[in-house]
Design a protein around this motif. Structure first.
Motif, PDB file in Angstrom:
ATOM      1  N   PHE A 123       0.830  -1.204   0.000  1.00  0.00           N
ATOM      2  CA  PHE A 123       0.000   0.000   0.000  1.00  0.00           C
ATOM      3  C   PHE A 123       0.867   1.258   0.000  1.00  0.00           C
ATOM      4  O   PHE A 123       0.609   2.196  -0.755  1.00  0.00           O
ATOM      5  CB  PHE A 123      -0.945   0.012   1.201  1.00  0.00           C
ATOM      6  CG  PHE A 123      -1.683   1.298   1.328  1.00  0.00           C
ATOM      7  CD1 PHE A 123      -2.771   1.566   0.506  1.00  0.00           C
ATOM      8  CD2 PHE A 123      -1.277   2.280   2.217  1.00  0.00           C
ATOM      9  CE1 PHE A 123      -3.435   2.777   0.582  1.00  0.00           C
ATOM     10  CE2 PHE A 123      -1.928   3.486   2.305  1.00  0.00           C
ATOM     11  CZ  PHE A 123      -3.018   3.737   1.483  1.00  0.00           C
ATOM     12  N   LEU A 124       1.902   1.291   0.840  1.00  0.00           N
ATOM     13  CA  LEU A 124       2.766   2.473   0.899  1.00  0.00           C
ATOM     14  C   LEU A 124       3.509   2.688  -0.416  1.00  0.00           C
ATOM     15  O   LEU A 124       3.736   3.832  -0.814  1.00  0.00           O
ATOM     16  CB  LEU A 124       3.732   2.366   2.082  1.00  0.00           C
ATOM     17  CG  LEU A 124       3.078   2.523   3.454  1.00  0.00           C
ATOM     18  CD1 LEU A 124       4.066   2.222   4.569  1.00  0.00           C
ATOM     19  CD2 LEU A 124       2.504   3.924   3.623  1.00  0.00           C
ATOM     20  N   GLN A 125       3.877   1.612  -1.090  1.00  0.00           N
ATOM     21  CA  GLN A 125       4.475   1.760  -2.429  1.00  0.00           C
ATOM     22  C   GLN A 125       3.465   2.375  -3.395  1.00  0.00           C
ATOM     23  O   GLN A 125       3.825   3.183  -4.251  1.00  0.00           O
ATOM     24  CB  GLN A 125       4.948   0.403  -2.966  1.00  0.00           C
ATOM     25  CG  GLN A 125       6.189  -0.129  -2.305  1.00  0.00           C
ATOM     26  CD  GLN A 125       7.438   0.656  -2.693  1.00  0.00           C
ATOM     27  OE1 GLN A 125       7.445   1.482  -3.588  1.00  0.00           O
ATOM     28  NE2 GLN A 125       8.510   0.390  -1.952  1.00  0.00           N
ATOM     29  N   SER A 126       2.186   2.020  -3.246  1.00  0.00           N
ATOM     30  CA  SER A 126       1.156   2.528  -4.160  1.00  0.00           C
ATOM     31  C   SER A 126       0.885   4.022  -3.988  1.00  0.00           C
ATOM     32  O   SER A 126       0.331   4.640  -4.888  1.00  0.00           O
ATOM     33  CB  SER A 126      -0.143   1.738  -3.996  1.00  0.00           C
ATOM     34  OG  SER A 126      -0.807   2.116  -2.802  1.00  0.00           O
ATOM     35  N   VAL A 127       1.249   4.592  -2.852  1.00  0.00           N
ATOM     36  CA  VAL A 127       1.063   6.038  -2.649  1.00  0.00           C
ATOM     37  C   VAL A 127       2.354   6.798  -2.953  1.00  0.00           C
ATOM     38  O   VAL A 127       2.545   7.910  -2.466  1.00  0.00           O
ATOM     39  CB  VAL A 127       0.517   6.374  -1.240  1.00  0.00           C
ATOM     40  CG1 VAL A 127      -0.890   5.862  -1.071  1.00  0.00           C
ATOM     41  CG2 VAL A 127       1.431   5.878  -0.150  1.00  0.00           C
ATOM     42  N   HIS A 128       3.228   6.167  -3.742  1.00  0.00           N
ATOM     43  CA  HIS A 128       4.438   6.795  -4.283  1.00  0.00           C
ATOM     44  C   HIS A 128       5.508   7.109  -3.236  1.00  0.00           C
ATOM     45  O   HIS A 128       6.131   8.172  -3.284  1.00  0.00           O
ATOM     46  CB  HIS A 128       4.092   8.041  -5.094  1.00  0.00           C
ATOM     47  CG  HIS A 128       3.007   7.814  -6.091  1.00  0.00           C
ATOM     48  ND1 HIS A 128       3.168   6.976  -7.163  1.00  0.00           N
ATOM     49  CD2 HIS A 128       1.734   8.273  -6.160  1.00  0.00           C
ATOM     50  CE1 HIS A 128       2.045   6.941  -7.866  1.00  0.00           C
ATOM     51  NE2 HIS A 128       1.157   7.712  -7.274  1.00  0.00           N
TER      52      HIS A 128
END
Length: 181
Positions: A166-171
């Motif tokens: 998830f944290l990767q998905s928020v850049h």
């Protein structure tokens, strides 16, 4: 829910405060509630984005001031009217106008001590070592030029691989697992 006792959480690094604010908003929308943001300077709107509520320091300060003021007044009353009464020039034993300076000073002292110790207690300080300092990038950059968002393992929705994804998905620039001591 995956919960291992040695995992504190997952931390993500961001380059700007705008990226961090966006990530915090998305993280709250995703249902995470045990999150914390770390910045090198105050960021306007971050408290609201994190969903922080008002704290109790003003109430603790008021109670400390009242206790200090009443304690100072009644100590003087006890000393001059009960423990060591002296009738000097016909004045009453409870000469409250003479008690005002000490009462005021004790109010200020009680309020200030309550505010300091209340703030320390509410912030769970002192905390000589925080698990996030086990992450090298956090320790190196948090006070100078980077912004960090941590999802703690005690969050009911926390699963280590899903939180990292998830944290990767928020850049996020970097995502790291945080080991607890």
């Amino acid at each position: 829910m995956e919960h291992r006792s040695h995992v504190y959480g997952v931390v993500a690094e961001f380059k700007t405060e705008h990226e961090l604010l966006h990530a915090v908003e998305k993280t709250r929308e995703a249902g995470y509630r045990r999150i914390e943001a770390y910045t090198p300077f105050p960021v306007e709107g971050l408290s609201e984005a994190l969903g922080l509520r008002r704290n109790n320091v003003p109430l603790i300060t008021l109670i400390g001031g009242l206790v200090g003021g009443l304690g100072g007044f009644f100590l003087q009353y006890w000393a001059s009217a009960i423990a060591y009464p002296m009738n000097i020039g016909g004045r009453p034993l409870n000469s409250w106008p003479a008690f005002i300076p000490v009462t005021f000073e004790m109010t200020v002292l009680g309020a200030s001590l309550a505010a300091v110790f209340g703030m320390l207690a509410l912030n769970r300080l002192p905390q000589p070592h925080h698990p996030l300092f086990n992450v090298h990038r956090f320790a190196k950059h948090v006070t100078s030029d980077r912004f960090f968002l941590c999802i703690e393992a005690r969050d009911p929705k926390f699963h280590i691989s899903e939180a990292a994804r998830f944290l990767q998905s928020v850049h996020a620039r970097h995502v790291s697992e945080v080991q607890d001591d």
